[in-house]
Design an enzyme around this catalytic site. Sequence first.
Site, PDB file in Angstrom:
ATOM      1  CD  GLU A 192      -4.828  -7.764   1.866  1.00  0.00           C
ATOM      2  OE1 GLU A 192      -5.669  -7.005   2.381  1.00  0.00           O
ATOM      3  OE2 GLU A 192      -3.594  -7.606   2.015  1.00  0.00           O
ATOM      4  CD  GLU A 250      -2.735  -1.385   2.448  1.00  0.00           C
ATOM      5  OE1 GLU A 250      -2.749  -0.476   3.287  1.00  0.00           O
ATOM      6  OE2 GLU A 250      -3.422  -2.410   2.561  1.00  0.00           O
TER       7      GLU A 250
HETATM    8  O1  9MR Z   1      -7.051  -8.381   8.782  1.00  0.00           O
HETATM    9  C1  9MR Z   1      -6.186  -7.476   9.426  1.00  0.00           C
HETATM   10  C2  9MR Z   1      -6.831  -7.010  10.715  1.00  0.00           C
HETATM   11  O2  9MR Z   1      -6.938  -8.087  11.621  1.00  0.00           O
HETATM   12  C3  9MR Z   1      -6.007  -5.893  11.327  1.00  0.00           C
HETATM   13  O3  9MR Z   1      -6.693  -5.367  12.449  1.00  0.00           O
HETATM   14  C4  9MR Z   1      -5.762  -4.810  10.316  1.00  0.00           C
HETATM   15  C5  9MR Z   1      -4.905  -3.722  10.932  1.00  0.00           C
HETATM   16  O4  9MR Z   1      -4.393  -2.855  10.049  1.00  0.00           O
HETATM   17  O5  9MR Z   1      -5.128  -5.355   9.178  1.00  0.00           O
HETATM   18  C6  9MR Z   1      -5.927  -6.281   8.508  1.00  0.00           C
HETATM   19  O6  9MR Z   1      -5.353  -6.706   7.305  1.00  0.00           O
HETATM   20  C7  9MR Z   1      -5.079  -5.695   6.327  1.00  0.00           C
HETATM   21  C8  9MR Z   1      -3.893  -6.154   5.533  1.00  0.00           C
HETATM   22  O7  9MR Z   1      -2.817  -6.409   6.381  1.00  0.00           O
HETATM   23  C9  9MR Z   1      -3.506  -5.135   4.476  1.00  0.00           C
HETATM   24  N1  9MR Z   1      -4.614  -4.788   3.628  1.00  0.00           N
HETATM   25  C10 9MR Z   1      -5.839  -4.414   4.323  1.00  0.00           C
HETATM   26  C11 9MR Z   1      -6.233  -5.491   5.326  1.00  0.00           C
HETATM   27  C12 9MR Z   1      -7.545  -5.142   5.985  1.00  0.00           C
HETATM   28  O8  9MR Z   1      -7.383  -3.987   6.767  1.00  0.00           O
END
Ligand code: 9MR
Length: 376
Positions: free
Chosen positions: A255, A149
């Site tokens: 994702e 990102e």
């Molecule tokens: O699924 C993840 C969630 O448990 C966390 O709280 C969150 C924190 O930033 O991150 C989520 O995963 C993210 C991923 O690492 C990057 N792309 C977006 C995802 C959803 O936020």
Amino acid sequence: MVAASVTALSMSGQEATTLREKFKDHFFIGTAFGRHLHWEQGQPTLKLIDRHFNTISPTNELKWQPFQPKPDVYNHGPADAFVDFGKKNTMYVVGHVLFWHSQTPEWVFQDDDGNPLSREALLQRMRERVHFVAERYGSRINAWDVVNESIMGNGELRDSQWTRIIGDDFIEQAFRIADEELPKAVELIYNDYSMTGKRKRDGVVKLTVELKRKGLRIDGVGMQGHWSVNGPSIRDIEASIVAFSEAGVDVHITELDIDVLPRHPKMWSGNADTKLNLQQDPRLNPYRNGLPDAIQKKLAARYASIFGLLIKHSDKIKRVTFWGPTDKHSWLNGWPIKGRTNYPLLFDREGQTKPAFHAVMQLPTNSNSQKKDNSK
Ligand code: 9MR
């Protein structure tokens, strides 16, 4: 749209009953999950994962903050358990993520006195992180999201502590370090959301081409599929798959989840702030007591058209990973509003298959001539 009469036949002529069997000639199919699945009584969700999927990603366990919250504190136990599970079940294991602007502890950017680090010191700290995971996991982790990102919707580089300290070559430096420290067998990926917009697509293509021109290795581009029942369009998804492939990398759908709830205007605009916690509002949580049939069908049709497209382009696609195994485990129940009931995946809260699962399983898969072996 799928004709309901089409039967899912695997190459062996048997009707496929699991996702990994269904797509074994096309792409790896997987899910992300967190450490809590190991604590479930009888581990039903881990069993479901082993049955249906052949690639896994950790939702949080390898991110810098949970993995190394302090300079001399490594919480690698949950990540070790994740990798062990993947290897025991002969899966393609993804490391998520080396460098991200989120979930990185403040100390990473500071010296012992709390002052900002120099460029050289931060590059050294990045190298130490990669060196540590390279020593610990080697090629047991098959691919790493090297940078997550870092390109904005307008195609420009995201302003972050990384770019402020290192400069505009942050992504380049990250890939250089990853290539130098990790075994050559490990695939290196750039991963991002909203990858179907034209300006972002062009920005990521430019990044990929430039890294290659400089002799740096980038093996894949990850398109996060945080999409909804209403968009993005199949045409825009297709344009990005084709563009990234033409830039000379594998496409990973990283994702995937399909939001069925009304979207708040603040949710996906701007920088998709993962700390967002908007006020609860019953109008934005309409399916607390179950998903109406019409929406269930809409979700199934949406999944069918997305997978129809992915099958069509499976020669370009290495992997398709859902962001969570079942609706119960989805992050979309808690973001950007806590306590909602969302239904974004193929398995319901009890781990049972949904109409969307069956719609995907009924798609014809023999249209693509390029066969791969993604069986376990
Ligand atoms: O699924 C993840 C969630 O448990 C966390 O709280 C969150 C924190 O930033 O991150 C989520 O995963 C993210 C991923 O690492 C990057 N792309 C977006 C995802 C959803 O936020």
